[in-house]
Design a protein around this motif. Structure first.
Motif, PDB file in Angstrom:
ATOM      1  N   SER A 189      -0.237   0.516  -6.081  1.00 15.42           N
ATOM      2  CA  SER A 189       0.420   1.191  -4.952  1.00 15.42           C
ATOM      3  C   SER A 189      -0.379   2.398  -4.498  1.00 15.42           C
ATOM      4  CB  SER A 189       1.835   1.632  -5.340  1.00 15.42           C
ATOM      5  OG  SER A 189       2.630   0.514  -5.654  1.00 15.42           O
ATOM      6  N   LEU A 190      -0.883   3.178  -5.447  1.00 16.77           N
ATOM      7  CA  LEU A 190      -1.690   4.355  -5.097  1.00 16.77           C
ATOM      8  C   LEU A 190      -3.002   3.942  -4.448  1.00 16.77           C
ATOM      9  CD1 LEU A 190      -0.884   6.463  -8.232  1.00 16.77           C
ATOM     10  CD2 LEU A 190      -0.487   7.190  -5.879  1.00 16.77           C
ATOM     11  N   ILE A 191      -3.655   2.930  -4.984  1.00 20.89           N
ATOM     12  CA  ILE A 191      -4.913   2.453  -4.392  1.00 20.89           C
ATOM     13  C   ILE A 191      -4.671   2.000  -2.956  1.00 20.89           C
ATOM     14  CG2 ILE A 191      -6.652   0.620  -4.498  1.00 20.89           C
ATOM     15  CD1 ILE A 191      -6.448   0.875  -7.598  1.00 20.89           C
ATOM     16  N   ALA A 192      -3.596   1.255  -2.716  1.00 23.33           N
ATOM     17  CA  ALA A 192      -3.281   0.787  -1.361  1.00 23.33           C
ATOM     18  C   ALA A 192      -3.005   1.962  -0.428  1.00 23.33           C
ATOM     19  CB  ALA A 192      -2.086  -0.166  -1.397  1.00 23.33           C
ATOM     20  N   TRP A 193      -2.285   2.979  -0.916  1.00 26.46           N
ATOM     21  CA  TRP A 193      -1.977   4.145  -0.084  1.00 26.46           C
ATOM     22  C   TRP A 193      -3.250   4.876   0.310  1.00 26.46           C
ATOM     23  CZ3 TRP A 193      -2.337   9.454   0.111  1.00 26.46           C
ATOM     24  CH2 TRP A 193      -1.503  10.094   1.026  1.00 26.46           C
ATOM     25  N   PHE A 194      -4.140   5.115  -0.654  1.00 27.75           N
ATOM     26  CA  PHE A 194      -5.391   5.812  -0.349  1.00 27.75           C
ATOM     27  C   PHE A 194      -6.293   4.979   0.556  1.00 27.75           C
ATOM     28  CE2 PHE A 194      -4.417   8.354  -4.233  1.00 27.75           C
ATOM     29  CZ  PHE A 194      -4.379   9.588  -3.601  1.00 27.75           C
ATOM     30  N   ALA A 195      -6.289   3.669   0.377  1.00 30.45           N
ATOM     31  CA  ALA A 195      -7.112   2.797   1.219  1.00 30.45           C
ATOM     32  C   ALA A 195      -6.653   2.838   2.677  1.00 30.45           C
ATOM     33  CB  ALA A 195      -7.075   1.370   0.690  1.00 30.45           C
ATOM     34  N   ALA A 196      -5.364   3.068   2.898  1.00 30.84           N
ATOM     35  CA  ALA A 196      -4.818   3.113   4.261  1.00 30.84           C
ATOM     36  C   ALA A 196      -5.021   4.469   4.945  1.00 30.84           C
ATOM     37  CB  ALA A 196      -3.330   2.760   4.229  1.00 30.84           C
ATOM     38  N   LEU A 197      -5.469   5.474   4.212  1.00 31.89           N
ATOM     39  CA  LEU A 197      -5.710   6.795   4.812  1.00 31.89           C
ATOM     40  C   LEU A 197      -6.798   6.694   5.868  1.00 31.89           C
ATOM     41  CD1 LEU A 197      -5.806   9.454   1.958  1.00 31.89           C
ATOM     42  CD2 LEU A 197      -4.245   9.370   3.882  1.00 31.89           C
TER      43      LEU A 197
END
Length: 103
Positions: free
Chosen positions: A50-58
């Motif tokens: 979830s954190l990786i996906a959130w940072f990737a969407a930044l």
């Protein structure tokens, strides 16, 4: 991985940093620029995916991501390493940014 700073045409390079405060239910994430101005804040599920996906969407590239040292941080750090971002452990999440101080 994207460059560590964003440089709009005709402007100075800006570095962005993130801090993660991990709890049992979710993680609080804060992204700041090099001057400490908050760019984005969110509550994100604490799982590494979830954190990786959130940072990737930044929409801003990150120079560094600080992870609060605590009981869950080793498990989380192991899951986040595959992302390719530069991670660091901090006494507190705010210590990940050079322009913020921990009190």
């Amino acid at each position: 991985m994207a460059a560590a700073s964003a440089k709009p045409q005709g402007e100075m390079t800006v570095d962005y940093y993130a801090g993660i405060d991990v709890s049992l239910e979710c993680s609080s994430v804060c992204v700041v620029d090099g001057l400490g101005k908050i760019v984005r804040e969110a509550k994100v599920p604490r799982e590494p995916e979830s954190l990786i996906a959130w940072f990737a969407a930044l929409e801003v590239p990150l120079a560094r991501i600080g992870l609060e040292a605590g009981p869950l941080s080793q498990w989380l750090f192991a899951g986040l390493q595959a992302s390719g971002w530069q991670w660091s452990f901090s006494r507190c999440a705010a210590c990940a940014t050079p322009s913020r101080r921990c009190l």
